[in-house]
Scaffold this active site. Sequence first.
Site, PDB file in Angstrom:
ATOM      1  N   ASN A 113      11.709  -8.662   6.781  1.00 35.13           N
ATOM      2  CA  ASN A 113      12.047  -8.124   8.097  1.00 35.13           C
ATOM      3  C   ASN A 113      11.475  -9.047   9.171  1.00 35.13           C
ATOM      4  O   ASN A 113      10.291  -9.377   9.128  1.00 35.13           O
ATOM      5  CB  ASN A 113      11.472  -6.716   8.260  1.00 35.13           C
ATOM      6  CG  ASN A 113      12.023  -5.749   7.239  1.00 35.13           C
ATOM      7  OD1 ASN A 113      13.195  -5.815   6.872  1.00 35.13           O
ATOM      8  ND2 ASN A 113      11.194  -4.836   6.753  1.00 35.13           N
TER       9      ASN A 113
ATOM     10  N   ILE B 270       0.818  -1.215   0.000  1.00 32.99           N
ATOM     11  CA  ILE B 270       0.000   0.000   0.000  1.00 32.99           C
ATOM     12  C   ILE B 270       0.859   1.276   0.000  1.00 32.99           C
ATOM     13  O   ILE B 270       0.392   2.349  -0.401  1.00 32.99           O
ATOM     14  CB  ILE B 270      -0.963  -0.021   1.225  1.00 32.99           C
ATOM     15  CG1 ILE B 270      -2.191   0.830   0.991  1.00 32.99           C
ATOM     16  CG2 ILE B 270      -0.256   0.365   2.505  1.00 32.99           C
ATOM     17  CD1 ILE B 270      -3.300   0.609   2.014  1.00 32.99           C
TER      18      ILE B 270
ATOM     19  N   HIS C 292       6.035 -11.835   5.810  1.00 37.05           N
ATOM     20  CA  HIS C 292       5.875 -11.371   4.424  1.00 37.05           C
ATOM     21  C   HIS C 292       7.232 -11.115   3.798  1.00 37.05           C
ATOM     22  O   HIS C 292       8.168 -10.694   4.467  1.00 37.05           O
ATOM     23  CB  HIS C 292       5.019 -10.094   4.351  1.00 37.05           C
ATOM     24  CG  HIS C 292       5.499  -9.004   5.254  1.00 37.05           C
ATOM     25  ND1 HIS C 292       5.228  -8.989   6.613  1.00 37.05           N
ATOM     26  CD2 HIS C 292       6.236  -7.893   5.015  1.00 37.05           C
ATOM     27  CE1 HIS C 292       5.765  -7.918   7.165  1.00 37.05           C
ATOM     28  NE2 HIS C 292       6.401  -7.235   6.220  1.00 37.05           N
ATOM     29  N   PHE C 293       7.309 -11.393   2.506  1.00 41.80           N
ATOM     30  CA  PHE C 293       8.506 -11.091   1.731  1.00 41.80           C
ATOM     31  C   PHE C 293       8.180  -9.911   0.821  1.00 41.80           C
ATOM     32  O   PHE C 293       7.192  -9.938   0.094  1.00 41.80           O
ATOM     33  CB  PHE C 293       8.928 -12.295   0.885  1.00 41.80           C
ATOM     34  CG  PHE C 293       9.572 -13.376   1.703  1.00 41.80           C
ATOM     35  CD1 PHE C 293       8.795 -14.268   2.434  1.00 41.80           C
ATOM     36  CD2 PHE C 293      10.948 -13.495   1.758  1.00 41.80           C
ATOM     37  CE1 PHE C 293       9.389 -15.256   3.207  1.00 41.80           C
ATOM     38  CE2 PHE C 293      11.548 -14.485   2.533  1.00 41.80           C
ATOM     39  CZ  PHE C 293      10.770 -15.367   3.256  1.00 41.80           C
TER      40      PHE C 293
HETATM   41  P1  5GP Z   1       7.355  -4.469   7.333  1.00 46.31           P
HETATM   42  O1  5GP Z   1       7.966  -3.186   7.817  1.00 46.31           O
HETATM   43  O2  5GP Z   1       6.525  -5.120   8.399  1.00 46.31           O
HETATM   44  O3  5GP Z   1       8.375  -5.398   6.731  1.00 46.31           O
HETATM   45  O4  5GP Z   1       6.441  -4.061   6.127  1.00 46.31           O
HETATM   46  C1  5GP Z   1       5.044  -4.024   6.177  1.00 46.31           C
HETATM   47  C2  5GP Z   1       4.577  -3.521   4.839  1.00 46.31           C
HETATM   48  O5  5GP Z   1       3.190  -3.699   4.769  1.00 46.31           O
HETATM   49  C3  5GP Z   1       4.851  -2.017   4.615  1.00 46.31           C
HETATM   50  O6  5GP Z   1       5.635  -1.846   3.443  1.00 46.31           O
HETATM   51  C4  5GP Z   1       3.447  -1.425   4.474  1.00 46.31           C
HETATM   52  O7  5GP Z   1       3.379  -0.401   3.510  1.00 46.31           O
HETATM   53  C5  5GP Z   1       2.613  -2.623   4.091  1.00 46.31           C
HETATM   54  N1  5GP Z   1       1.226  -2.551   4.548  1.00 46.31           N
HETATM   55  C6  5GP Z   1       0.790  -2.252   5.811  1.00 46.31           C
HETATM   56  N2  5GP Z   1      -0.550  -2.301   5.861  1.00 46.31           N
HETATM   57  C7  5GP Z   1      -0.973  -2.654   4.623  1.00 46.31           C
HETATM   58  C8  5GP Z   1      -2.288  -2.865   4.068  1.00 46.31           C
HETATM   59  O8  5GP Z   1      -3.309  -2.753   4.728  1.00 46.31           O
HETATM   60  N3  5GP Z   1      -2.322  -3.207   2.750  1.00 46.31           N
HETATM   61  C9  5GP Z   1      -1.194  -3.362   1.996  1.00 46.31           C
HETATM   62  N4  5GP Z   1      -1.366  -3.702   0.710  1.00 46.31           N
HETATM   63  N5  5GP Z   1       0.036  -3.166   2.485  1.00 46.31           N
HETATM   64  C10 5GP Z   1       0.153  -2.820   3.792  1.00 46.31           C
END
Ligand code: 5GP
Length: 135
Positions: free
Chosen positions: A85, A30, A98-99
């Site tokens: 992460n 997003i 998640h990747f």
């Molecule tokens: P992290 O920092 O945990 O590795 O990355 C989480 C990722 O999830 C971030 O890049 C953030 O933009 C994305 N993200 C968080 N909430 C949502 C959501 O509701 N929908 C989508 N498509 N991405 C999300």
Amino acid sequence: MDCIFCQIVAGSIPCTKIYEDEMVLAFLDIAPVSAGHTLVIPKEHCDEVHNCSEKYFEALTSVLPKIALAVSDAVSADGYNVLCNNGRAAGQLVEHLHFHIIPRMAGDGVFSHWPAGKYPPGKADEVAKKIRKSL
Ligand code: 5GP
Ligand code: ZN
């Protein structure tokens, strides 16, 4: 269920879907670092790599390469990062494994700071020994 990504899997929060099978979902991030930035997740909840069941981890890693190539080709990227992460200290904000697939263009400056260090004499062997012991 307060996990955002589990809600995306369940369909109660919308996403821009890229790929789906029985065990894996991929959708656009997003808040993209670059156009095409995609997240690939197991449909079963787990928070970090070492907590993912073998079955789901295998399912995810078996489709990750073709998703990465499709993302990269679609935006004519020069390369891409596959990033995962694990834990707050590592920058994980969403606690569902998640990747990230992040398309990269030559000279785009993303992640330009890589704080490479150097082991003092004996340290690499000491650390490696500890790692092998805890395997
Ligand atoms: P992290 O920092 O945990 O590795 O990355 C989480 C990722 O999830 C971030 O890049 C953030 O933009 C994305 N993200 C968080 N909430 C949502 C959501 O509701 N929908 C989508 N498509 N991405 C999300
Ligand atoms: Zn979840």
